[in-house]
Structures are given as structure tokens and as C-alpha cells.
Design an enzyme around this catalytic site. Structure first.
Site, PDB file in Angstrom:
ATOM      1  N   GLU A 162       0.828  -1.215   0.000  1.00  0.00           N
ATOM      2  CA  GLU A 162       0.000   0.000   0.000  1.00  0.00           C
ATOM      3  C   GLU A 162       0.862   1.264   0.000  1.00  0.00           C
ATOM      4  O   GLU A 162       0.501   2.292   0.562  1.00  0.00           O
ATOM      5  CB  GLU A 162      -0.965   0.002   1.198  1.00  0.00           C
ATOM      6  CG  GLU A 162      -1.958  -1.150   1.169  1.00  0.00           C
ATOM      7  CD  GLU A 162      -2.866  -1.191   2.397  1.00  0.00           C
ATOM      8  OE1 GLU A 162      -2.642  -0.378   3.323  1.00  0.00           O
ATOM      9  OE2 GLU A 162      -3.771  -2.028   2.438  1.00  0.00           O
TER      10      GLU A 162
ATOM     11  N   TRP B  35      -0.160   6.598   3.711  1.00  0.00           N
ATOM     12  CA  TRP B  35      -0.357   6.496   5.154  1.00  0.00           C
ATOM     13  C   TRP B  35       0.767   5.760   5.871  1.00  0.00           C
ATOM     14  O   TRP B  35       0.922   5.915   7.079  1.00  0.00           O
ATOM     15  CB  TRP B  35      -1.709   5.847   5.477  1.00  0.00           C
ATOM     16  CG  TRP B  35      -2.048   4.617   4.649  1.00  0.00           C
ATOM     17  CD1 TRP B  35      -1.599   3.362   4.809  1.00  0.00           C
ATOM     18  CD2 TRP B  35      -2.936   4.588   3.534  1.00  0.00           C
ATOM     19  NE1 TRP B  35      -2.132   2.515   3.873  1.00  0.00           N
ATOM     20  CE2 TRP B  35      -2.968   3.251   3.075  1.00  0.00           C
ATOM     21  CE3 TRP B  35      -3.718   5.541   2.870  1.00  0.00           C
ATOM     22  CZ2 TRP B  35      -3.753   2.843   1.988  1.00  0.00           C
ATOM     23  CZ3 TRP B  35      -4.486   5.144   1.795  1.00  0.00           C
ATOM     24  CH2 TRP B  35      -4.499   3.808   1.356  1.00  0.00           C
TER      25      TRP B  35
ATOM     26  N   TYR C  63     -11.077  -3.110   0.003  1.00  0.00           N
ATOM     27  CA  TYR C  63     -12.079  -3.648   0.930  1.00  0.00           C
ATOM     28  C   TYR C  63     -13.475  -3.273   0.463  1.00  0.00           C
ATOM     29  O   TYR C  63     -14.430  -3.293   1.231  1.00  0.00           O
ATOM     30  CB  TYR C  63     -11.770  -3.139   2.342  1.00  0.00           C
ATOM     31  CG  TYR C  63     -10.516  -3.794   2.895  1.00  0.00           C
ATOM     32  CD1 TYR C  63     -10.599  -4.955   3.667  1.00  0.00           C
ATOM     33  CD2 TYR C  63      -9.250  -3.309   2.577  1.00  0.00           C
ATOM     34  CE1 TYR C  63      -9.453  -5.586   4.129  1.00  0.00           C
ATOM     35  CE2 TYR C  63      -8.096  -3.935   3.029  1.00  0.00           C
ATOM     36  CZ  TYR C  63      -8.212  -5.069   3.804  1.00  0.00           C
ATOM     37  OH  TYR C  63      -7.069  -5.707   4.249  1.00  0.00           O
TER      38      TYR C  63
ATOM     39  N   GLU D  91      -4.973  -8.207  -0.742  1.00  0.00           N
ATOM     40  CA  GLU D  91      -5.780  -8.105   0.479  1.00  0.00           C
ATOM     41  C   GLU D  91      -7.216  -7.793   0.080  1.00  0.00           C
ATOM     42  O   GLU D  91      -7.457  -7.036  -0.862  1.00  0.00           O
ATOM     43  CB  GLU D  91      -5.285  -6.982   1.400  1.00  0.00           C
ATOM     44  CG  GLU D  91      -4.004  -7.260   2.150  1.00  0.00           C
ATOM     45  CD  GLU D  91      -3.601  -6.097   3.073  1.00  0.00           C
ATOM     46  OE1 GLU D  91      -4.488  -5.283   3.436  1.00  0.00           O
ATOM     47  OE2 GLU D  91      -2.417  -5.991   3.406  1.00  0.00           O
TER      48      GLU D  91
END
Length: 493
Positions: A344, A349, A411, A437
Site C-alpha cells: 500500500e 499512510w 475492501y 488483500e
């Protein structure tokens, strides 16, 4: 037709005529042979040959013809043998004329291969359209024929057949290689790469990567991230098996909190069951801690950290080497690893993405070089995992020389086909694309309808598998023929 072939045809006809004309004494009248006739000859005595053949063979072989005197009295038995798969011209005789034939053929040896003498009757085979015709005139010393010598007459049709066949074959042969080359190129363009970025990769890593490449676009491999704080490190796996009767094929592990010993132990256990291992690493910018440190720490001087010879670089590499030592233990046990560092990265982040795309690519290459060339970790398959934001993927991509599998995570429910295509357009056709993921697992029908050819999915741990996935859907997914589970993996090791 080239001049060489024309001259060759004329030489062959002249040689045949010369050979058969030697020793002629009497001849019988013969009719003109129809264009579709074949020519043959046969005698009972090597010293008794009587034939009369005109050796008129014009340079333009299309109009070549032979004439026979009406006053000559020779019985005619004729045949012409043409073999579609040969280019050899055979001229066989046991008389002194054979020397003349041999000399004539030798002068053209670069154009027509010679053949060994064969005293058996010549076979007669009709010429084929796309083959070079072989003309053969042979003497049979054992056949029971009349005692007088047979005359051999070569017709315009025979010459034309030879010439046309040679021309056709030459054209066909010259065109064939180009067609073959084009076909091979087209096939190779659409085959996913099965060669790892590390040319010295272990056989186990190569075999695993070959399997993943072969599976890509045909099925999806199931995966599950583990947790270790839910009373059992088998928490998610026991849950899935209890609901579906199946185990996922891939086990996701994490070196966070310096759990190198525990992760390697569980990796070995999963490997021994025939499973596939993937490892990530949540840690701070000093390579310690876990998820919170990923979010809260940041490098103050990227240039100093990534410049070899500085004290910042040395300290940074010392922290990075902790995982290298652990991965080396797995290497020594011949365990290949789907290594997924700095995931990611484009999200902004985690600390490894906060320095921007250029610094991230330098960071990736520093680790790749250190692990591959310094530590010799030939058991790693490098997985480059984008986030689901889909922004400027091409700017962040380290390049094919440093990546074996590319992917993204999301997600959001469904197949996420748009996300799949963004990664594919960045990494290209030849690198497998994974859904590294996810929360709710897409169904096989969603994947097929959306044309999202993710090579594997990996559900995140705890509530993402237990709460985000309907039990009925989970059972259908893990029992769908399109989804590969642990028991369906081949012997990869």
C-alpha cells in the site's frame, strides 16, 4: 524461376539423352507419348541397349521435346518417375555412358545433390503440386523383358512437370520460414512470463512461480491472512475449514513486532502441508514495532538514508537486515516465499510511501539489491502491492526487473475489475496480478463476469473473514471449481 534452375533442367535432360544414346544400334517406331504418360526403361543385358532419342532440349524447358525417327524399329516401354518429396536427380547405368552422366551432374553439384547408384526398378509416383519432383531413369538388370533394347523417350510434359515442380517448391520453401517466425512471435506475445526477476532463483521458487503463471487467467488461488492474538494462530483457518470443509492454499504471515521465529515456524508448518507462504512486514521506519509504527513514524532525510556510505544508511540497512536473516533461514529449508514488502505504498499512510514515488522506488530497489545480491535470497518472489486508491500507479512502479507479481488491495465488495485493469495496465501482460488483500471475497461468478483475472485473493484476518463474509457465500466460494484450495494444489516442492 532462376537461371540456375533452368540450366540445371537442361543439363539433366541432356545427360539422360547422352547416357541412353550410347551403344544404340537399332530402333523400333514409337508413337508420341501423351502428356500424362510416364516414362520407363528396362533391359535384360547390360551390353545390349538399343535406343534412339533426340537430345533436343531448348534452354526454355517449357517447350522441350524429343523426336524419334519413323524408320527406327524399337519396342517402347516407358515410364517417368517423379517423387514429390525429393530434389535428388538419379541417373543410373552400368555402361560407359555412366561416366559422362557423373561428370555432368558433378558440374552442378552445388545445385543438385547426387545419389548412390540403385539397380532396382524405379518407382513411379505422380508429382505433387508443392513438392520438388525427382526424375529417375534406372536400368534393371534382372527384369524379364524382351531381348531387344527398349527406347526411352522424354516428352515435353515430363520436362514441364519437373520445371514447374522445382519452381513451386523453391517459392514455397523461401516463404515458409517467414510464416513460421510470425506464428511463434504471435504466440510468445500472449504468454505470461514464467522467469523470475532474479536469474539465480532457486528451483523451488521457479516451480512455484511457474505454477502461479500457469494458473493466471484460468483460476484463482485462495488465501488467508493469519492473526496470533485470538487464542490460536489457527483462528482463521479453523473457521474457514469449519464452514467450508476446505483450507485456503496461501497463508499470509507478518514479521511485525520482530516475530521472526514464530512466523518462520508457522511458515514451515504450512509449507510441510503443501501450502504456499506469503509474508509482509508492518514496522516503523527503524524496522521495529508494528502497524501503529507504520503510521506514526517517518524518515526525516530520505537522501541520507538511501545513500550508501552514510551513517543513516548503515543504521537503516542494519534494521532492514533483520528480516533478511529470517528469510535466509527459510531459504536454507528450501521454502519459497511470496515476499510482499512495503505494501500500500501509494496510499500515503505508511512511512515508506510518505517520501513520494521516486523515494519509494529507490527504497524498493535498495531492499531488492540487498536481499538478492548481498544476502543471496534466491527463494523470494517479489510482490509489489498497490493500494486501492488507483492514482498514478505508473509513477510508483519499480519496474519489471525488480517485480515478479503485481497486485492491489481493496475492501470494497465485488470483483474490483477496474482496479485489476489499472494494475494490469501498469505492470503489463506478462506479470501475474493478485488481489493481495480483501474483505468480502468476490464470488467466482463476479470474477468471471467482471473479467477480473486476479491470480489469488487473500482475505484479511479476524472480523474480515468472520463478519464480512456470508457463510453460504464462503462455502460456495471455497467449493467452486474456479477456486483453488490447499487440497487442490499440485506437488510444488
Amino acid at each position: 524461376m532462376s537461371e540456375k534452375i533452368k540450366k540445371l533442367t537442361a543439363i539433366i535432360l541432356s545427360v539422360v539423352v547422352t547416357a541412353l544414346s550410347c551403344g544404340c544400334s537399332t530402333a523400333a517406331p514409337t508413337d508420341h507419348i501423351p502428356e500424362d504418360s510416364v516414362i520407363s526403361s528396362g533391359t535384360t543385358d547390360d551390353t545390349e541397349k538399343e535406343s534412339s532419342v533426340s537430345d533436343s532440349a531448348p534452354q526454355n524447358s517449357e517447350t522441350a521435346s524429343d523426336t524419334v525417327s519413323d524408320e527406327e524399329d524399337t519396342e517402347k516401354t516407358t515410364s517417368a518417375a517423379a517423387d514429390a518429396s525429393e530434389t535428388t536427380v538419379k541417373i543410373e547405368t552400368n555402361t560407359s555412358a555412366a561416366e559422362t552422366v557423373s561428370e555432368s551432374v558433378t558440374t552442378a553439384e552445388e545445385r543438385v545433390p547426387t545419389a548412390e547408384t540403385n539397380n532396382s526398378p524405379a518407382e513411379t509416383t505422380p508429382p505433387k503440386e508443392t513438392s520438388v519432383t525427382t526424375a529417375a531413369v534406372s536400368e534393371n538388370t534382372t527384369a524379364t523383358q524382351p531381348t531387344h533394347t527398349a527406347a526411352v523417350t522424354t516428352t515435353t510434359a515430363a520436362v514441364t512437370t519437373i520445371t514447374a515442380a522445382i519452381t513451386t517448391a523453391a517459392t514455397t520453401t523461401s516463404a515458409a520460414p517467414a510464416e513460421t517466425s510470425q506464428t511463434v512471435t504471435e504466440v510468445e506475445t500472449n504468454i505470461p512470463a514464467s522467469s523470475l526477476s532474479n536469474p539465480n532463483a532457486s528451483e523451488a521458487a521457479k516451480k512455484l512461480y511457474q505454477y502461479i503463471s500457469d494458473t493466471y487467467g484460468k483460476a484463482i488461488i485462495s488465501g488467508q491472512q493469519e492473526s496470533t492474538w485470538m487464542g490460536s494462530d489457527q483462528y482463521e483457518f479453523d473457521y474457514i475449514f469449519g464452514k467450508t470443509g476446505k483450507y485456503p492454499a496461501i497463508r499470509g504471515l507478518d514479521y511485525m513486532n520482530d516475530d521472526f521465529k514464530g512466523v518462520n515456524k508457522r511458515a514451515k508448518e504450512w509449507y510441510d502441508k503443501g501450502g504456499i507462504v506469503t509474508i509482509c512486514w508492518h514496522c516503523g521506519c527503524d524496522f521495529s514495532g508494528s502497524w501503529s509504527e507504520c503510521m506514526e513514524t517517518e524518515l526525516s532525510d530520505w537522501n541520507a538514508v538511501l545513500t550508501e556510505g552514510t551513517k543513516e544508511y548503515d543504521a537503516f540497512i542494519a534494521g532492514m537486515d533483520k528480516a533478511a536473516k529470517a528469510l535466509k533461514e527459510l531459504k536454507e529449508q528450501n521454502i519459497p516465499v511470496l515476499w510482499r514488502p512495503f505494501h500500500e505504498f501509494d496510499g500515503g499512510w505508511f512511512w515508506w510511501g510518505k517520501g513520494g514515488a521516486e523515494n519509494f522506488k529507490k527504497l524498493w530497489k535498495v531492499m531488492y539489491d540487498r536481499y538478492t545480491n548481498y544476502w543471496g535470497l534466491d527463494n523470494l518472489i517479489w510482490v509489489c502491492g498497490f493500494s486501492g486508491n488507483g492514482a498514478d500507479y505508473d509513477k510508483w512502479y519499480p519496474g519489471d526487473s525488480y517485480v515478479d507479481i503485481a497486485g492491489a488491495d481493496s475492501y470494497t465488495d465485488g470483483a474490483n475489475a477496474n482496479l485489476y485493469n489499472l494494475v494490469k495496465n501498469t505492470a503489463g501482460e506478462n506479470i501475474p496480478i493478485c488481489f493481495h488483500e480483501c474483505g468480502r471475497i468476490p464470488t467466482a461468478e463476479q470474477l468471471k463476469t467482471g473479467k477480473a483475472n486476479w491470480v489469488w485473493f487473500m482475505t484479511w484476518h479476524t472480523e474480515f473473514i468472520t463478519d464480512k463474509n456470508d457463510v453460504g457465500d464462503l462455502k460456495n466460494i471455497f467449493n467452486d471449481p474456479y477456486v483453488i484450495t490447499l487440497d487442490e494444489l499440485p506437488d510444488l516442492y
